[in-house]
Design a protein around this motif. Sequence first.
Motif, PDB file in Angstrom:
ATOM      1  N   SER B 260       0.859  -1.183   0.000  1.00 53.97           N
ATOM      2  CA  SER B 260       0.000   0.000   0.000  1.00 53.97           C
ATOM      3  C   SER B 260       0.889   1.224   0.000  1.00 53.97           C
ATOM      4  O   SER B 260       2.045   1.175   0.398  1.00 53.97           O
ATOM      5  CB  SER B 260      -0.939   0.012   1.208  1.00 53.97           C
ATOM      6  OG  SER B 260      -0.208  -0.283   2.369  1.00 53.97           O
ATOM      7  N   SER B 261       0.348   2.326  -0.498  1.00 55.44           N
ATOM      8  CA  SER B 261       1.198   3.489  -0.717  1.00 55.44           C
ATOM      9  C   SER B 261       0.418   4.760  -0.446  1.00 55.44           C
ATOM     10  O   SER B 261      -0.804   4.739  -0.322  1.00 55.44           O
ATOM     11  CB  SER B 261       1.673   3.497  -2.159  1.00 55.44           C
ATOM     12  OG  SER B 261       0.550   3.581  -3.018  1.00 55.44           O
ATOM     13  N   VAL B 262       1.157   5.883  -0.363  1.00 55.74           N
ATOM     14  CA  VAL B 262       0.495   7.185  -0.217  1.00 55.74           C
ATOM     15  C   VAL B 262       1.099   8.137  -1.237  1.00 55.74           C
ATOM     16  O   VAL B 262       2.226   7.927  -1.691  1.00 55.74           O
ATOM     17  CB  VAL B 262       0.683   7.773   1.198  1.00 55.74           C
ATOM     18  CG1 VAL B 262      -0.060   6.944   2.223  1.00 55.74           C
ATOM     19  CG2 VAL B 262       2.162   7.884   1.540  1.00 55.74           C
ATOM     20  N   GLN B 270      -2.613   9.504   7.611  1.00 52.18           N
ATOM     21  CA  GLN B 270      -2.850   8.661   6.428  1.00 52.18           C
ATOM     22  C   GLN B 270      -1.662   7.745   6.197  1.00 52.18           C
ATOM     23  O   GLN B 270      -1.817   6.551   5.907  1.00 52.18           O
ATOM     24  CB  GLN B 270      -3.042   9.544   5.178  1.00 52.18           C
ATOM     25  CG  GLN B 270      -4.362  10.298   5.201  1.00 52.18           C
ATOM     26  CD  GLN B 270      -4.416  11.356   4.100  1.00 52.18           C
ATOM     27  OE1 GLN B 270      -3.393  11.967   3.784  1.00 52.18           O
ATOM     28  NE2 GLN B 270      -5.589  11.552   3.544  1.00 52.18           N
ATOM     29  N   ALA B 274      -1.339   3.487   6.296  1.00 52.54           N
ATOM     30  CA  ALA B 274      -0.922   2.657   5.165  1.00 52.54           C
ATOM     31  C   ALA B 274       0.348   1.873   5.444  1.00 52.54           C
ATOM     32  O   ALA B 274       0.689   0.940   4.731  1.00 52.54           O
ATOM     33  CB  ALA B 274      -0.717   3.545   3.929  1.00 52.54           C
ATOM     34  N   ARG B 276       3.434  -0.495   6.740  1.00 48.33           N
ATOM     35  CA  ARG B 276       3.610  -1.876   7.151  1.00 48.33           C
ATOM     36  C   ARG B 276       5.015  -1.974   7.747  1.00 48.33           C
ATOM     37  O   ARG B 276       5.975  -1.470   7.159  1.00 48.33           O
ATOM     38  CB  ARG B 276       3.485  -2.771   5.914  1.00 48.33           C
ATOM     39  CG  ARG B 276       3.542  -4.245   6.173  1.00 48.33           C
ATOM     40  CD  ARG B 276       2.695  -4.998   5.123  1.00 48.33           C
ATOM     41  NE  ARG B 276       3.185  -4.835   3.761  1.00 48.33           N
ATOM     42  CZ  ARG B 276       4.066  -5.664   3.186  1.00 48.33           C
ATOM     43  NH1 ARG B 276       4.552  -6.691   3.848  1.00 48.33           N
ATOM     44  NH2 ARG B 276       4.477  -5.460   1.953  1.00 48.33           N
ATOM     45  N   VAL B 280       6.288   3.117   4.669  1.00 43.64           N
ATOM     46  CA  VAL B 280       5.304   3.154   3.590  1.00 43.64           C
ATOM     47  C   VAL B 280       5.946   3.787   2.349  1.00 43.64           C
ATOM     48  O   VAL B 280       6.823   4.652   2.446  1.00 43.64           O
ATOM     49  CB  VAL B 280       4.032   3.926   4.006  1.00 43.64           C
ATOM     50  CG1 VAL B 280       4.342   5.391   4.262  1.00 43.64           C
ATOM     51  CG2 VAL B 280       2.944   3.795   2.933  1.00 43.64           C
TER      52      VAL B 280
END
Lengths: 215, 383, 232
Positions: B260-262, B270, B274, B276, B280
């Motif tokens: 997952s990314s931003v 946020q 996301a 881990r 991120v």
Amino acid sequence: MTWLRDHFVDVLSLAGQHAYLAGVPLVLGLLIALPLGWLASRNKVLYPFLIMGTGLLYTIPSLALFIMLPLLLPFKILDPNNVLVAMTIYTVALLVRTVADGLGAVPDAVNQSATAMGYKRLRRFMSVELPLAVPVISAGLRVAAVSNVSIVSVATLIGVSQLGSLFTDGFSRAFLDPIIVGVVACVLLALLFDVAILLVTRLVTPWQRAGSPAA
Amino acid sequence: MIRFDAVSKQFPDGTKAVDELTLEAPTGKITVLVGPSGCGKTTSLRMINRMITPTDGRIWIDDQDTAEMDEAQLRRGIGYVIQHAGLFPHRTIVANIATVPMLLGWGRRKAESRALELLERVGLPASYAKRYPAQLSGGQQQRVGVARALAADPPIMLMDEPFSAVDPIVREQLQDEFLRLQGDLGKTIVFVTHDIEEAIKLGDQIAVLRGSGNLAQLSDPAQLLAHPVDDFVADFVGKDRGYRALSFQQSPQFPLSRESSVPLGATPEQAAAAARDGWVLVLDADRRPLGWIEPDRITAPVRSEMLARGGTVATAGGPLRNALDAALSSPSRRGVIVDDQGALLGTVRAYEVLAEIEERARPELDEADLERAGLRPVEETPE
Amino acid sequence: MINRIIAWLADVAHWQGDDGILRRLVEHMEYATTALVIAALIAIPLGLYIGHTGKGRFLVVNAVGAARAIPSLGLLYLAFFWLAPRLSGEVAFLAPAGLVLVVLAIPPILSGAYAGVEGVEPAARDAAVGMGMRGTEVMRHVELPCALPLILSGIRSAMLQVIATATIAAVLGLGGLGRFLIDGLASQDFPQTASGAILVAVLALAVDMAFALVQRSVVSPGLTGRYGKVSL
Ligand SMILES: Nc1ncnc2c1ncn2[C@@H]1O[C@H](COP(=O)(O)OP(=O)(O)O)[C@@H](O)[C@H]1O
Ligand SMILES: [Mg+2]
């Protein structure tokens, strides 16, 4: 060549006189050309003027210079000093450019590292720039030496005696031997000067002989 | 195809520069001659276009003995590129490139239009046409050198350390463009270098020479890295051979982890949501990775300067070396894998790449090498 | 003194007639150019050949060095005694003077030519041969144009020396600007001698400048660094 055998001592003394008239100006000329050449190599504005100006001196016919100098100098017309001055002028004319180019060719890195090590101007010139420019200057000096020996002989036309006297002597008597001896003696003298300059150059530039490290 | 048949060269001073070299440079491929300085590479190369005459042996181009061809005619049909480019200082760039076409009598107009076409081909702007070599940088001059060699479209190119006088960054560019150009043109190329990295990067086939043009090994790059035939070659090929060999192995379809990314500008909350294992990935609008970030350590929306940029990125299906490096260099220990457009596909861990590497069989020895080493071939194990 | 020189030069009578300045100027240039052309015809091909092949280099370098050492005046008299009995009329005097000037002019042109060819970048020569140029093509397309600057400066320096030395033709009774020097010396007419010297120097300077212009127009900008309007 019995003529040579009979006149050997005379020829030798003329050769000595010739060597003096050609050799002393080499030293004087070099001493004058060094500061001028240094100035030219330092100063981009002066460079063309000094090079052009001294180069122009070389275009004055030697005969003209020999005749004219007594009028401008406090010497009598037959005074050999006139010839010394004239030959010094020619030597300077040839050497300024050589000195300037020789000094200009010293790698910038060498100059900068010398400055960085704390050399002052004059000291740096004497112990770094000048030695490195020696091979180039010496090449110019060899040209000047050979040219001087040849030019000095013209002084016979104004009555200053040296090997050139043999030419006028032979010419006026329509006798070839002295002329041949004179020409050969001039060439030998030039060769002698050349070898002498080469030897001195080798002596003062030991690094030139070091060669490259074994491959 | 160029074939050396027991070719020797002894110089008049007695130096034996090349000793009974037998070698074949296949059509359309790059054959690299590599070896320490003075081992006879240049001599071997220059015997092909007869700049140097062999004292013994024959060199064939396809089925023609070069010794029987007219020297100048032979050379006009072979492109020749050398270390310092050797451009003619008194001629403009176009005139330099047009040299061989003019020698071949093409006529000025045709030769010049060909030259302009090549100028563009090697990546120089047309405005350089009327310049003189002294107005170009070393790398640019080298490009012109390549263009000039290509001008009459010769099927063969001889290149003697063409890229070794330029700085490493320019060298890499020149190498990449050279490979691209060769991809289009498919010339038969003999390339000389003393740089083993360059040899491995460019060669379809590498000939390692030791002193006196002795062929120590002839093989493709992967084989050379996996099986140097002796200590000399092993030494010359250098360290990290196992790692470098991974350049020649394609990555499989790794079981990628979804990541997952931003985007830039995401708030710390946020980003934290996301993340881990504390990290991120930040992507641009086209989903291309920009860098990693630790949400715990930020107090403001994500800005570009905050990103950890140490990680490399590997393209799916690219060399295993890149995939392994992506994992090893990633601050999160998760190697970023992207598609051909550079958009994120997912991540892979170093142990996953290593597991794949261990699955692979190492390249087998050539039959000739087996025999020379006194080994028996690996037996096929029945399933 | 200066005033007397100016007066001598300003005297219209000194400019006209068979022994006037204009006539002497023309004679001087005739001697100088003839000698220079002959010297160039000998020295340039020879220099190119030596530079291209490297053959006879040692011999020629030393011969050139020795030739520079030969005193012009001595050679002039020798040549006169040797040639004059074999020739007749004015040629008996012109030939020895010409020989001296040719001998004087050959060394600088010759060394310019071979040094120019030798100085061609080895990589450029290598590339030329590698592209399939034959010996004469390498010479024509690469070596000659690259050597041109040095050949021309050799000619230029030969020109200066020949113009200065052509004055000694007058000792054989020939014309040229040397007449003013010799006649002035004989008659103790120093303004005349000085004027002669000035005329020779001005002539040398004018020819030198003309030569610089020629040099600029025939040497490739790629060699001189005068790239003109093309921006970098
Ligand atoms: N013209 C020559 N005369 C004598 N020896 C030469 C000549 N050219 C090269 N050599 C020698 O031959 C050997 C191989 O040279 P070369 O082929 O240029 O090596 P490399 O290109 O691999 O560095 C070297 O020992 C070199 O010194
Ligand atoms: Mg080499």
